[in-house]
Write a protein that holds these residues in place. Sequence first.
Motif, PDB file in Angstrom:
ATOM      1  N   LEU A  25      15.610  45.783 -18.753  1.00 11.74           N
ATOM      2  CA  LEU A  25      15.940  45.273 -17.425  1.00 11.74           C
ATOM      3  C   LEU A  25      14.645  44.754 -16.822  1.00 11.74           C
ATOM      4  CD1 LEU A  25      18.244  48.209 -16.263  1.00 11.74           C
ATOM      5  CD2 LEU A  25      18.936  46.013 -17.226  1.00 11.74           C
ATOM      6  N   ASN A  26      14.575  43.452 -16.585  1.00  7.09           N
ATOM      7  CA  ASN A  26      13.320  42.826 -16.177  1.00  7.09           C
ATOM      8  C   ASN A  26      12.843  43.215 -14.792  1.00  7.09           C
ATOM      9  OD1 ASN A  26      12.655  41.423 -18.543  1.00  7.09           O
ATOM     10  ND2 ASN A  26      14.238  39.923 -18.095  1.00  7.09           N
ATOM     11  N   GLY A  27      13.762  43.483 -13.865  1.00  5.77           N
ATOM     12  CA  GLY A  27      13.333  43.844 -12.520  1.00  5.77           C
ATOM     13  C   GLY A  27      12.771  42.650 -11.781  1.00  5.77           C
ATOM     14  N   PRO A  28      11.980  42.865 -10.787  1.00  5.19           N
ATOM     15  CA  PRO A  28      11.420  44.139 -10.341  1.00  5.19           C
ATOM     16  C   PRO A  28      12.419  44.987  -9.550  1.00  5.19           C
ATOM     17  CG  PRO A  28      10.655  42.404  -8.889  1.00  5.19           C
ATOM     18  CD  PRO A  28      11.491  41.745  -9.971  1.00  5.19           C
ATOM     19  N   PHE A  29      12.257  46.311  -9.686  1.00  5.77           N
ATOM     20  CA  PHE A  29      13.084  47.270  -8.973  1.00  5.77           C
ATOM     21  C   PHE A  29      12.186  48.117  -8.081  1.00  5.77           C
ATOM     22  CE2 PHE A  29      15.038  46.514 -13.132  1.00  5.77           C
ATOM     23  CZ  PHE A  29      16.259  45.997 -12.729  1.00  5.77           C
ATOM     24  N   GLU A  30      12.432  48.058  -6.780  1.00  9.48           N
ATOM     25  CA  GLU A  30      11.640  48.880  -5.869  1.00  9.48           C
ATOM     26  C   GLU A  30      12.080  50.332  -6.007  1.00  9.48           C
ATOM     27  OE1 GLU A  30      10.069  49.003  -1.267  1.00  9.48           O
ATOM     28  OE2 GLU A  30      11.896  47.891  -1.717  1.00  9.48           O
ATOM     29  N   SER A  31      11.104  51.225  -6.098  1.00  6.64           N
ATOM     30  CA  SER A  31      11.381  52.648  -6.256  1.00  6.64           C
ATOM     31  C   SER A  31      10.409  53.452  -5.408  1.00  6.64           C
ATOM     32  CB  SER A  31      11.216  53.064  -7.723  1.00  6.64           C
ATOM     33  OG  SER A  31      12.069  52.308  -8.543  1.00  6.64           O
ATOM     34  N   LYS A  32      10.870  54.587  -4.920  1.00  2.30           N
ATOM     35  CA  LYS A  32      10.011  55.495  -4.158  1.00  2.30           C
ATOM     36  C   LYS A  32       9.442  56.541  -5.104  1.00  2.30           C
ATOM     37  CE  LYS A  32      10.777  54.151   0.114  1.00  2.30           C
ATOM     38  NZ  LYS A  32       9.754  53.537   0.907  1.00  2.30           N
ATOM     39  N   VAL A  33       8.156  56.775  -5.020  1.00  3.12           N
ATOM     40  CA  VAL A  33       7.508  57.784  -5.855  1.00  3.12           C
ATOM     41  C   VAL A  33       7.832  59.161  -5.299  1.00  3.12           C
ATOM     42  CG1 VAL A  33       5.309  58.675  -6.704  1.00  3.12           C
ATOM     43  CG2 VAL A  33       5.665  56.193  -6.485  1.00  3.12           C
ATOM     44  N   VAL A  34       8.405  60.018  -6.142  1.00  2.00           N
ATOM     45  CA  VAL A  34       8.713  61.392  -5.762  1.00  2.00           C
ATOM     46  C   VAL A  34       7.490  62.266  -6.028  1.00  2.00           C
ATOM     47  CG1 VAL A  34      10.194  63.386  -6.235  1.00  2.00           C
ATOM     48  CG2 VAL A  34      11.164  61.073  -6.221  1.00  2.00           C
ATOM     49  N   GLY A  39      -1.109  61.546 -15.844  1.00  6.29           N
ATOM     50  CA  GLY A  39      -1.731  60.235 -15.702  1.00  6.29           C
ATOM     51  C   GLY A  39      -0.827  59.067 -15.979  1.00  6.29           C
ATOM     52  N   ASP A  40       0.106  59.225 -16.924  1.00  4.59           N
ATOM     53  CA  ASP A  40       0.956  58.094 -17.292  1.00  4.59           C
ATOM     54  C   ASP A  40       2.447  58.347 -17.096  1.00  4.59           C
ATOM     55  OD1 ASP A  40       1.549  59.762 -19.452  1.00  4.59           O
ATOM     56  OD2 ASP A  40       0.435  58.569 -20.907  1.00  4.59           O
ATOM     57  N   THR A  41       2.812  59.352 -16.312  1.00  6.25           N
ATOM     58  CA  THR A  41       4.229  59.631 -16.058  1.00  6.25           C
ATOM     59  C   THR A  41       4.443  59.982 -14.591  1.00  6.25           C
ATOM     60  OG1 THR A  41       4.403  60.526 -18.300  1.00  6.25           O
ATOM     61  CG2 THR A  41       6.251  60.937 -16.821  1.00  6.25           C
ATOM     62  N   ILE A  42       5.414  59.302 -13.973  1.00  6.87           N
ATOM     63  CA  ILE A  42       5.748  59.571 -12.575  1.00  6.87           C
ATOM     64  C   ILE A  42       7.252  59.810 -12.460  1.00  6.87           C
ATOM     65  CG2 ILE A  42       3.811  58.219 -11.681  1.00  6.87           C
ATOM     66  CD1 ILE A  42       5.752  55.921 -11.107  1.00  6.87           C
ATOM     67  N   VAL A  43       7.654  60.406 -11.366  1.00 10.18           N
ATOM     68  CA  VAL A  43       9.071  60.568 -11.039  1.00 10.18           C
ATOM     69  C   VAL A  43       9.343  59.655  -9.855  1.00 10.18           C
ATOM     70  CG1 VAL A  43      10.883  62.164 -10.290  1.00 10.18           C
ATOM     71  CG2 VAL A  43       9.038  62.979 -11.792  1.00 10.18           C
ATOM     72  N   VAL A  44      10.402  58.830  -9.980  1.00 12.45           N
ATOM     73  CA  VAL A  44      10.762  57.915  -8.897  1.00 12.45           C
ATOM     74  C   VAL A  44      12.219  58.097  -8.516  1.00 12.45           C
ATOM     75  CG1 VAL A  44       9.070  56.175  -9.620  1.00 12.45           C
ATOM     76  CG2 VAL A  44      11.446  55.978 -10.381  1.00 12.45           C
ATOM     77  N   LEU A  93       0.678  57.480  -3.878  1.00  9.18           N
ATOM     78  CA  LEU A  93       1.013  58.699  -3.162  1.00  9.18           C
ATOM     79  C   LEU A  93       2.514  58.939  -3.176  1.00  9.18           C
ATOM     80  CD1 LEU A  93      -1.285  58.115  -0.075  1.00  9.18           C
ATOM     81  CD2 LEU A  93      -1.778  59.498  -2.096  1.00  9.18           C
ATOM     82  N   ALA A  94       2.898  60.201  -3.203  1.00 11.14           N
ATOM     83  CA  ALA A  94       4.321  60.551  -3.122  1.00 11.14           C
ATOM     84  C   ALA A  94       4.901  59.939  -1.853  1.00 11.14           C
ATOM     85  CB  ALA A  94       4.490  62.063  -3.115  1.00 11.14           C
ATOM     86  N   GLY A  95       6.068  59.342  -1.977  1.00  9.86           N
ATOM     87  CA  GLY A  95       6.723  58.702  -0.838  1.00  9.86           C
ATOM     88  C   GLY A  95       6.441  57.225  -0.736  1.00  9.86           C
ATOM     89  N   SER A  96       5.427  56.746  -1.436  1.00  7.31           N
ATOM     90  CA  SER A  96       5.134  55.320  -1.388  1.00  7.31           C
ATOM     91  C   SER A  96       6.052  54.563  -2.348  1.00  7.31           C
ATOM     92  CB  SER A  96       3.660  55.058  -1.730  1.00  7.31           C
ATOM     93  OG  SER A  96       3.393  55.399  -3.073  1.00  7.31           O
ATOM     94  N   SER A  97       6.109  53.281  -2.181  1.00  4.42           N
ATOM     95  CA  SER A  97       6.953  52.446  -3.036  1.00  4.42           C
ATOM     96  C   SER A  97       6.127  51.851  -4.170  1.00  4.42           C
ATOM     97  CB  SER A  97       7.561  51.294  -2.236  1.00  4.42           C
ATOM     98  OG  SER A  97       8.506  51.788  -1.325  1.00  4.42           O
ATOM     99  N   VAL A  98       6.781  51.674  -5.298  1.00  3.06           N
ATOM    100  CA  VAL A  98       6.220  50.929  -6.418  1.00  3.06           C
ATOM    101  C   VAL A  98       7.314  50.002  -6.921  1.00  3.06           C
ATOM    102  CG1 VAL A  98       4.568  52.711  -7.125  1.00  3.06           C
ATOM    103  CG2 VAL A  98       6.855  52.699  -8.128  1.00  3.06           C
ATOM    104  N   TRP A  99       6.934  49.035  -7.715  1.00  2.00           N
ATOM    105  CA  TRP A  99       7.888  48.127  -8.337  1.00  2.00           C
ATOM    106  C   TRP A  99       7.895  48.398  -9.828  1.00  2.00           C
ATOM    107  CZ3 TRP A  99      11.031  45.300  -5.389  1.00  2.00           C
ATOM    108  CH2 TRP A  99      10.660  45.103  -4.056  1.00  2.00           C
ATOM    109  N   LEU A 100       9.080  48.566 -10.388  1.00  2.00           N
ATOM    110  CA  LEU A 100       9.228  48.777 -11.826  1.00  2.00           C
ATOM    111  C   LEU A 100       9.666  47.457 -12.462  1.00  2.00           C
ATOM    112  CD1 LEU A 100      11.108  52.192 -11.885  1.00  2.00           C
ATOM    113  CD2 LEU A 100       8.631  51.763 -11.856  1.00  2.00           C
ATOM    114  N   VAL A 101       8.970  47.064 -13.522  1.00  2.00           N
ATOM    115  CA  VAL A 101       9.235  45.817 -14.222  1.00  2.00           C
ATOM    116  C   VAL A 101       9.397  46.130 -15.710  1.00  2.00           C
ATOM    117  CG1 VAL A 101       8.308  43.511 -14.724  1.00  2.00           C
ATOM    118  CG2 VAL A 101       7.836  44.588 -12.518  1.00  2.00           C
ATOM    119  N   VAL A 116       4.406  49.498 -14.005  1.00  2.00           N
ATOM    120  CA  VAL A 116       4.410  50.009 -12.644  1.00  2.00           C
ATOM    121  C   VAL A 116       3.443  49.181 -11.808  1.00  2.00           C
ATOM    122  CG1 VAL A 116       3.990  52.014 -11.157  1.00  2.00           C
ATOM    123  CG2 VAL A 116       4.974  52.335 -13.451  1.00  2.00           C
ATOM    124  N   ILE A 117       4.005  48.502 -10.806  1.00  2.00           N
ATOM    125  CA  ILE A 117       3.219  47.636  -9.932  1.00  2.00           C
ATOM    126  C   ILE A 117       3.141  48.275  -8.544  1.00  2.00           C
ATOM    127  CG2 ILE A 117       3.004  45.324  -8.930  1.00  2.00           C
ATOM    128  CD1 ILE A 117       2.818  45.369 -12.000  1.00  2.00           C
TER     129      ILE A 117
END
Length: 148
Positions: A25-34, A39-44, A93-101, A116-117
Amino acid sequence: MSSIRTVMALCVVLALAAPAAAEILNGPFESKVVRVLDGDTIVVRARIWLKQDVETLVRVRGVDTPESGSRAKCEAERAKALEATRFTQAAILAGSSVWLVKVEPDKYGGRVLAQVILPDNRDLAAMLLAAGHARPYLGAARAGWCSP
């Protein structure tokens, strides 16, 4: 109505986690960081439909950071993993937005792989590499982080 939403959300999670699927899925998809796991794994938390949010693990595409805890092969790797985790926590930071591509199932299942953008258009993988907290990773065997 609530059960339909639950089934829809479950279908999306299973589709994203299915290792046999080659779909991207090319995205971008806006996601909130939980939270940042390492270092290389986040929960959104991503909105997949009106009032439908899904929480999922995201592995940062293109990089490998040192393993922490019992997965670390030496104390030096554990220390490097902590540095990489702190770097990622400071970057997003937790609660901030990122874009998934370029979102696709991760080969280990249970999470997705994505570029992760950050909100300022910086690429998290490029930042980790530039800071020396990661190595390029394209899916082959990973090199160790411990000195010989």
